[in-house]
Every structure is written in structure tokens, then in C-alpha cells.
Design an enzyme around this catalytic site. Sequence first.
Site, mmCIF file in Angstrom:
data_model
loop_
_atom_site.group_PDB
_atom_site.id
_atom_site.type_symbol
_atom_site.label_atom_id
_atom_site.label_comp_id
_atom_site.label_asym_id
_atom_site.label_seq_id
_atom_site.Cartn_x
_atom_site.Cartn_y
_atom_site.Cartn_z
ATOM 1 N N ASP A 132 0.490 11.199 0.086
ATOM 2 C CA ASP A 132 -0.968 11.147 0.081
ATOM 3 C C ASP A 132 -1.580 10.654 1.391
ATOM 4 O OD1 ASP A 132 0.202 8.547 -0.669
ATOM 5 O OD2 ASP A 132 -1.872 7.888 -0.799
ATOM 6 N N THR A 185 -1.950 2.858 -0.891
ATOM 7 C CA THR A 185 -0.518 2.685 -0.697
ATOM 8 C C THR A 185 0.171 2.768 -2.056
ATOM 9 O OG1 THR A 185 1.237 1.160 0.008
ATOM 10 C CG2 THR A 185 -0.802 0.169 -0.763
ATOM 11 N N GLY A 186 1.233 3.552 -2.124
ATOM 12 C CA GLY A 186 1.928 3.672 -3.407
ATOM 13 C C GLY A 186 2.692 4.981 -3.494
ATOM 14 N N THR A 205 3.429 1.773 2.998
ATOM 15 C CA THR A 205 2.383 2.329 3.855
ATOM 16 C C THR A 205 1.485 1.215 4.404
ATOM 17 O OG1 THR A 205 2.380 4.372 2.587
ATOM 18 C CG2 THR A 205 0.379 3.859 3.793
#
Length: 326
Positions: A223, A243-244, A192
Site C-alpha cells: 500500500d 503502516t501494516g 514502514t
Amino acid sequence: MKFKIILSVFLLSIVLISASAQQNYAIVIHGGAGVMSKDKMNEERRAEYKEKLNEALQLGEEMLKNGSDANSVVVEVIKVMENSPLFNAGKGAVFTHDGVNELDASIMEGKTLNAGAVAGVHDIKNPITAALEVMNNSEHVLLSGEGASEFAKKQGLEIVPNSYFFTQTRYKSLQQLLKKERERTQKDNTGTVGCVVRDVHGNLCAGTSTGGMTNKKYGRIGDSPIIGAGTYANNKTCAVSCTGHGEYYIRLGFARDISALMEYKNLNVKEACSEEIKKLSELNGTGGVIAVDGDGNIAMEFNTSGMFRAFAKSNGEREIAIFKNE
């Protein structure tokens, strides 16, 4: 006479302090966090990533120096990364199980708490621009799929065929998963891009854009387009972009929780981000976060071996980095 001189000096000091405060700005960007190894990423590839991060950062710096508002900076900076095949957003988006690209993006401004987002779109060249239009020109916060595309067209945004987002690297990655040639890794959940800004007017803004997860099914949404999970901004506390592995960020209300830690526990921005990453790790989730507070203090925290990241401040501080210890 003496009193007048003292008063004049005092007023001049106030003006100078006020002018200095008004020129204060900060920008932080990320291009994804995950398992990264200096041994497996050659110098040429590292230089390629850093060059693109620098391009985005420089654009943001110039805009901020010229007095641009935080919202505009966030959008233009993210567009640079969306237009690059290096990142899992826009042009470089990963493929779904069905072999198409589904894109998500969101933006939130700290002054008004207004926000906009799009999810599961297939044909908007720069999803972050659609998120901005939702925020500014609709009564809604989140639009999805065909409805989001229809809205984007009415706003005059650039529409492209889904084939525009095709990259051989991402397509090969999908085929390997489908053929069981490799197991899913953290890289399939990350990539992301995001940007957080404190502009010279004292306002905060955060934006995030992604192609989601490789081989995702059933219209999965992570998310990134969820306000309070992947993106959040409040002038009283901070602006946050994540980000993840999105499922964990949603469950934690990750971005909003960082703001809450600052507001209710009086943690500073770095402490709050570190605390939230700790919660992520306790759930066995992986990823990172960038944030900036109202004074221009920044944070770049992650629990992986690397995160594509960069920041710049009005005081001249500047950094572009990839791996954990650099």
C-alpha cells in the site's frame, strides 16, 4: 475617538489571532506497527529506537519553526529513518524471496492534491526523494522498477548498489523463512516509516516509505506507494500515512477513506482513524495509521501491541512512544 480606539483594538486582535494561527504546526511520524513486547525488547534497544525517532522529530520541529513547507519537512524527516537500519525502509529494508531489496515510497500534498510515488526500486538511496521528484517534475503519479531509477538518475538523485541496503538482521530473517525455521509473523508485514505534517502556512503533506514484506515474490507491491491506500493528503480534511499488512490497506482504500469519513460524515481526525482501524480489524488485518488535520489535531491509531511513533506540536506537546500503553 472612542470608536477609533475600539476599532484599533479589534484590528490588533485580528492581527494577533492571525499571527498565532500562522505559527500553528504539527508533525507526526511512525516507524512501523506490529507485535512488540516490553519483555522481549530490552532497554538498550528501546532507547535506540526512541533516539532515532527523536532525531527525526527534532529535525522536523526545527524546520517547521523556521517556516519550512510541509513537503520539505516530510521528505527530510523520512530520509532520517530511511538512512537508519532500524526501520524497514531504505537502509533497513527487508529482503525479497530472491534476496534483493525492493523499495517503495510516496508523497502527497494537501494544497493541490498533487502526488508522486515509486515502487519496486533497487538502487535509489532515498526513495522518498524520488517520490518527490515524480510529484514535482513529471506528469505522472507512480513510476516503477527500472523506469523509476532512470528517472531518478536524470533528476540527479543519489544512486547506490543494491548491496548498500544489506543488513545482517534482515538477511537472517529471510534465510529463516526460506529454510522453514520459523513461520511468517506480523513482523514480516510491517516496519514502514511515515510522516504527516501541518506547516505554519496551513498546508498538509503526507509521505510513506518501505521495504515491503520479507520474502515477497513476483514484484509484489503493497500500500505504501499507492495514493489513497497508504498515503493521502487534502487540506480540507487531513494528511495520512499508514503502516501494516498492505494488502488490507489497498482493499480498504484506507488513507482516502479516513479523509472521506471526515468530509462526508464530519468525524474528527481521531474518530476517522479509529473507525478505519476497526474496519481493518474486521478483515483480520493488522497495522496502524498516523494523521493530522488542518487545525493541527493529530491521531496515532493501531490494532497491534505497539507502533513506533512520535509527535510534536507548536503548543509544546510532544511524545515518543513504542508500546500500546505508554
